[in-house]
Design an enzyme around this catalytic site. Structure first.
Site, PDB file in Angstrom:
ATOM      1  N   LYS A  41       0.843  -1.198   0.000  1.00 37.48           N
ATOM      2  CA  LYS A  41       0.000   0.000   0.000  1.00 37.48           C
ATOM      3  C   LYS A  41       0.883   1.255   0.000  1.00 37.48           C
ATOM      4  O   LYS A  41       2.084   1.190   0.271  1.00 37.48           O
ATOM      5  CB  LYS A  41      -0.905  -0.001   1.231  1.00 37.48           C
ATOM      6  N   ARG A 139     -10.636   0.711  15.053  1.00 41.23           N
ATOM      7  CA  ARG A 139     -10.516   1.425  13.793  1.00 41.23           C
ATOM      8  C   ARG A 139     -11.455   0.722  12.820  1.00 41.23           C
ATOM      9  O   ARG A 139     -12.659   0.656  13.049  1.00 41.23           O
ATOM     10  CB  ARG A 139      -9.039   1.402  13.338  1.00 41.23           C
ATOM     11  N   TYR A 273      14.760  30.658   6.471  1.00 37.41           N
ATOM     12  CA  TYR A 273      13.682  31.481   7.000  1.00 37.41           C
ATOM     13  C   TYR A 273      13.746  31.621   8.514  1.00 37.41           C
ATOM     14  O   TYR A 273      13.955  30.644   9.231  1.00 37.41           O
ATOM     15  CB  TYR A 273      12.324  30.884   6.616  1.00 37.41           C
ATOM     16  N   MET A 321      10.500  24.704   1.320  1.00 38.14           N
ATOM     17  CA  MET A 321       9.685  23.863   0.458  1.00 38.14           C
ATOM     18  C   MET A 321      10.521  22.998  -0.481  1.00 38.14           C
ATOM     19  O   MET A 321      10.188  21.831  -0.719  1.00 38.14           O
ATOM     20  CB  MET A 321       8.716  24.722  -0.359  1.00 38.14           C
TER      21      MET A 321
END
Length: 387
Positions: A41, A139, A273, A321
């Site tokens: 998966k 779940r 940043y 990013m």
């Protein structure tokens, strides 16, 4: 032999399929009495579903597992044969396509059973259904109170020729925590719910509850089939259980990039940043062209380890990013030099677990989140010459 050589790339995730095959064989040895399901998966936990599925089958996996039906249908469309199971359904899903593709379909409630039965009627072929019991994870899965009704309706549909109940299964909540008090009650509840279904006439091909940590540490949980996810990719399901090598496993993915810039800066120079990192003195900075858009966790800002020029460096300041910076401490590797974020660790490089610790998460997330801008370079594709 490698079937493809890594071209000069901004970044790459090298996937060692020989390591994956060896991991599958090691996991089979941990559960010799059970069949093995290779869980692919989430694009094989970020490693590439199709090549990993083929490698796992070549190493003796008898089943493949996915979460969504779309993942399973893609494998079948690519020509993958044999047993493929998927289990995360929502109303209106591609039931008929899945039935016609001869997939095994996890069913956790009456709504799903009714939709798959309708799909089988429309397709004119019986569905392969595995009933999932919620034994304590809370779940997906059918609660014990609703289990009798689900079993009864499934048996009626089976008698009508609309489906075949091929499995009974569940999922452990805390197998990755050694000695957790939930494990024994969950196994007991699973045996009870399986026993109830079998007493009423269910004849499953397989019963299964064991995930990767249970495969490695809980032999009583192995039953007929074990589902191996993260361990197949050479990562430990929990540092508390041991390192990969303790279980005969080797990490499959190596993530690396080419330095995009190396430059001198003076002391007191802010980096990235917010200037959360300021150079303590004259130094050199290296620019690594990977960022959180590629799956590098921003939470590892100021902490993520990188091997450059044979030395561990640390992310200097914030992960952006598309890029982050490492302080090279005056070293001057050429632009284009390799920066290894993680790998097996045997060349001195960090591991995915090191990044998980730096980001306050788990290694599962580190490999799974690597984005599509990072090409997967699969090596050791062919199994010839392997023992």
């Amino acid at each position: 032999m490698k079937t493809s050589e890594a071209a000069p790339l901004r970044a790459r995730a090298e996937i060692d399929l020989a390591a994956l095959r060896a991991n599958v064989r090691a996991l089979r040895a941990h559960a010799p009495g059970a069949q093995l399901m290779a869980v692919v998966k989430a694009d094989a936990y970020g490693h590439g579903a199709l090549p990993c599925a083929r490698a796992a089958l070549a190493a003796g996996a008898r089943w493949l597992g996915t979460a969504t039906p779309e993942e399973a249908l893609a494998l079948r469309a690519a020509g993958i044969p044999g047993r493929i199971m998927c289990w995360l359904w929502t109303p209106g899903g591609p039931w008929r396509e899945a039935v016609e593709a001869d997939l095994d379909l996890g069913v956790s409630g009456l709504w799903a059973l009714r939709e798959v039965t309708d799909a089988a009627r429309a397709a004119g072929v019986p569905a392969r259904v595995q009933l999932k019991a919620d034994t304590g994870l809370g779940r997906n899965g059918c609660s014990p109170a609703d289990w009798p009704e689900l079993v009864a309706e499934a048996l009626r549909a089976e008698a009508a020729g609309l489906l075949r109940i091929t499995g009974l299964w569940s999922h452990l909540a805390c197998a990755d925590e050694p000695g957790h008090p939930s494990v024994v009650p969950q196994l007991a509840r699973f045996r009870e719910m399986v026993g109830y279904a079998e007493e009423r006439g269910v004849r499953p091909e397989v019963r299964h509850i064991a995930n990767s940590p249970a495969v490695l540490t809980l032999p009583d949980s192995h039953f007929d089939l074990v589902r191996t996810g993260i361990a197949m990719y050479g990562l430990s399901p929990s540092p508390e259980l041991g390192a990969p090598a303790d279980f005969g496993l080797r990490p499959v993915m190596t993530l690396a990039a080419s330095l995009a810039l190396v430059k001198h800066v003076p002391g007191g120079h802010g980096v990235s940043y917010g200037h959360h990192y300021v150079t303590p003195g004259d130094t050199t900075l290296g620019l690594v062209p990977l960022g959180y858009a590629d799956g590098i966790p921003r939470h590892a800002s100021g902490a993520g380890p990188v091997l450059v020029g044979g030395k561990w460096r640390t992310v200097a300041g914030r992960v952006a990013m598309d890029q982050f910076v490492v302080d090279l401490g005056g070293d001057e590797p050429p632009v284009g030099s390799e920066a290894v974020l993680f790998g097996p660790g045997d060349r001195g490089e960090p591991t995915a677990e090191d990044w998980a610790q730096a980001a306050g998460t788990i290694a599962y997330e580190i490999v799974t989140r690597i984005g599509t801008r990072v090409p997967r370079v699969h090596v050791n594709v062919n199994a010839e010459r392997e023992a």
